[in-house]
Design a protein around this motif. Structure first.
Motif, mmCIF file in Angstrom:
data_model
loop_
_atom_site.group_PDB
_atom_site.id
_atom_site.type_symbol
_atom_site.label_atom_id
_atom_site.label_comp_id
_atom_site.label_asym_id
_atom_site.label_seq_id
_atom_site.Cartn_x
_atom_site.Cartn_y
_atom_site.Cartn_z
ATOM 1 N N GLY A 282 -2.901 10.175 -4.415
ATOM 2 C CA GLY A 282 -2.225 10.052 -3.118
ATOM 3 C C GLY A 282 -2.303 8.674 -2.502
ATOM 4 N N ILE A 283 -3.016 7.748 -3.139
ATOM 5 C CA ILE A 283 -3.107 6.385 -2.597
ATOM 6 C C ILE A 283 -3.131 5.389 -3.747
ATOM 7 N N ALA A 284 -2.314 4.338 -3.609
ATOM 8 C CA ALA A 284 -2.218 3.323 -4.656
ATOM 9 C C ALA A 284 -1.825 2.000 -4.012
ATOM 10 N N ALA A 285 -1.941 0.936 -4.796
ATOM 11 C CA ALA A 285 -1.623 -0.393 -4.261
ATOM 12 C C ALA A 285 -1.087 -1.290 -5.362
ATOM 13 N N GLU B 111 5.327 13.423 -4.368
ATOM 14 C CA GLU B 111 4.752 14.236 -5.442
ATOM 15 C C GLU B 111 4.297 13.352 -6.594
ATOM 16 N N GLU B 112 5.072 12.305 -6.861
ATOM 17 C CA GLU B 112 4.684 11.363 -7.919
ATOM 18 C C GLU B 112 3.392 10.633 -7.541
ATOM 19 N N LEU B 113 3.322 10.186 -6.285
ATOM 20 C CA LEU B 113 2.138 9.448 -5.838
ATOM 21 C C LEU B 113 0.903 10.342 -5.819
ATOM 22 N N ALA B 114 1.084 11.628 -5.562
ATOM 23 C CA ALA B 114 -0.045 12.561 -5.535
ATOM 24 C C ALA B 114 -0.759 12.626 -6.881
ATOM 25 N N LYS B 115 -0.040 12.306 -7.952
ATOM 26 C CA LYS B 115 -0.661 12.283 -9.281
ATOM 27 C C LYS B 115 -1.689 11.159 -9.398
ATOM 28 N N LEU C 52 0.859 -1.193 0.000
ATOM 29 C CA LEU C 52 0.000 0.000 0.000
ATOM 30 C C LEU C 52 0.888 1.233 0.000
ATOM 31 N N LEU C 53 0.625 2.134 -0.936
ATOM 32 C CA LEU C 53 1.367 3.383 -1.054
ATOM 33 C C LEU C 53 0.410 4.524 -0.735
#
Length: 365
Positions: A335-338, A328-332, A285-286
Motif C-alpha cells: 500500500g505504500i511505495a516510492a 489494488e495494484e499498489l496494495a500488492k 510517493l504512492l
C-alpha cells in the motif's frame, strides 16, 4: 460520499438526523414501540460504505443528551447524499484537509468511462480518481454463426449495440467526459460503426461530437477484470494524460517499470520508504487511502507525517483509492511505495530485537 467515507475515522464524532425505535409504557403497563426521528451525536467505532447504494453506515455510542437515547447507548446512523451531517475530529491533519478541499471542488467530475464488451455481454464503467463504478451490465443472447440464421444473428447484434448506445447516452455526461474507451476481443469496429451510423440517422449532435473521444482497445474478455489490460495499453495511456485518473495510472506504471529496470530507485513498504524520505530521496510517493483509515491512531499519524515530510522536501504525492484498479495494484506492495530521485541501497536490519535500520552508503548519480 467516498470522500466523506475517507474523512470518517474511529473516535471521530458525527451529528446527524436518524430514526430510533423507542419503547413507551402506558399507565396500564402495556408497552408499545414507535419510530421517532431525532438528531444524535455518536462517537464512531465502525464505518461501512456501500458503494452501490452510496450509503455510509456509522456505528458508535451516543455522547450527547437526548430524550430518546441514553448517553453511552449504541446506535447506527446511515449517512446519505443530500442529508446534512456534522463531523468533529480531534485533529484535522493535512490529508483530511486536502481531501475536504478535493470534495468541495466542483471540477471533480467523471471524465473517463469504459465500455467492456464481448459477444452478448457489455459492462459500462465510470472511472474516477476514487473508484471504478459499474453503472450497468447488458446481456443479450446472440445466436451462433450457422447456415441459415444470418439474419437472426444480425438482428440480435443490432439490438445488442442499440442497448449499449442507449445506456451510454443514459449514464455518461459527454460534456465532462474526455475519453470513452471501448474494449473488446472482436467487436470494437462494429460498435464504432454502429455509433457513427446512429449519429447520422438520429442526427444526434451528442454522438457526433463524442466520436473524437472514443478510444478502441483490444482486450481478452468483456468482463470487468479486463480493466487492468485496458489501463495498461500504451495507446490508452497516451489518451489518459488529460484525465484526472491519468496521473495515478502513469505513476503506478512508472513504479513497476522502475522496479524492473532500476530497483535501487523503487522502494516499497513503510520502513524502506521512510528511510528514503529521511534521506530526501523520494521523488514520488504512492500511498493507498486505506492506510489513513487505520484503527490505530498512531499508525495513521505515521503515514500522515510521512506524506508531510515528502511534500516538504519537494516530492510529489499520489494518494490511490483502494476501490480503484491502481489502488489494488499498489496494495500488492503493502500500500505504500516510492520512486526515488537517486539510487539507494536497500536498508538492512542488523538487530532484529530493536529493528535498527542501517543504510549502506551509495553515491548518488
Amino acid at each position: 460520499m467516498w470522500q466523506v467515507y475517507n474523512l470518517l475515522s474511529e473516535r471521530d464524532s458525527v451529528t446527524a438526523s436518524t430514526i430510533r425505535k423507542v419503547l413507551t409504557e402506558s399507565e396500564t403497563r402495556s408497552s408499545s414501540s414507535n419510530r421517532v426521528r431525532t438528531t444524535l451525536t455518536i462517537q464512531i467505532e465502525t464505518v461501512d460504505f456501500d458503494a452501490q447504494a452510496c450509503v455510509i453506515r456509522v456505528k458508535g455510542r451516543n455522547i450527547q443528551e437526548n430524550p430518546y437515547v441514553k448517553i453511552g447507548a449504541y446506535h447506527a446512523i446511515d449517512l446519505e447524499t443530500n442529508r446534512e451531517v456534522s463531523l468533529f475530529k480531534l485533529c484535522w491533519d493535512s490529508i483530511s484537509i486536502e481531501r475536504l478541499k478535493c470534495a468541495c471542488d466542483p471540477a471533480q467530475t467523471v471524465d473517463l468511462a469504459v465500455v467492456q464488451m464481448q459477444e452478448g455481454l457489455a459492462n459500462i464503467c465510470l472511472i474516477t480518481k476514487s473508484m471504478t463504478s459499474l453503472k450497468t451490465r447488458i446481456e443479450i443472447k446472440i445466436p451462433q454463426k450457422q447456415k441459415g440464421n444470418t439474419a437472426q444473428r444480425e438482428n440480435a447484434l443490432k439490438k445488442f449495440y442499440k442497448n449499449i448506445v442507449d445506456d451510454v447516452l443514459k449514464h455518461l455526461n459527454f460534456e465532462a467526459l474526455r475519453v470513452l474507451i471501448i474494449g473488446s476481443p472482436d467487436f470494437v469496429d462494429q460498435l464504432y460503426e454502429y455509433l457513427c451510423e446512429t449519429a447520422m440517422k438520429t442526427k444526434s449532435q451528442i454522438l457526433h461530437d463524442a466520436k473524437r473521444k472514443f478510444v478502441p482497445c483490444k482486450i481478452s474478455t468483456g468482463f470487468k477484470r479486463s480493466l487492468k489490460e485496458i489501463l495498461q495499453d500504451p495507446a490508452v495511456l497516451s489518451k489518459l494524460s488529460d484525465t484526472k485518473v491519468g496521473a495515478e495510472v502513469h505513476s503506478i506504471k512508472s513504479f513497476n517499470q522502475m522496479l524492473s529496470t532500476d530497483p535501487s530507485r523503487a522502494f516499497y513498504g513503510y520502513k524502506h520508504v521512510s528511510v528514503a524520505a529521511e534521506a530526501l530521496a523520494v521523488d514520488t510517493l504512492l500511498v493507498t487511502d486505506n492506510l489513513f483509515r487505520s484503527k490505530d491512531i498512531s499508525e495513521r499519524r505515521r503515514y500522515v507525517s510521512l506524506v508531510d515530510s515528502v511534500r516538504s522536501s519537494g516530492g510529489k504525492i499520489r494518494i490511490f483509492s483502494s476501490m480503484h484498479f491502481s489502488g489494488e495494484e499498489l496494495a500488492k506492495f503493502t500500500g505504500i511505495a516510492a520512486i526515488l530521485r537517486f539510487p539507494m541501497a536497500e536498508p538492512k536490519e542488523e538487530d532484529e530485537d530493536n529493528k535498527e535500520v542501517v543504510l549502506e552508503k551509495v553515491a548518488p548519480i
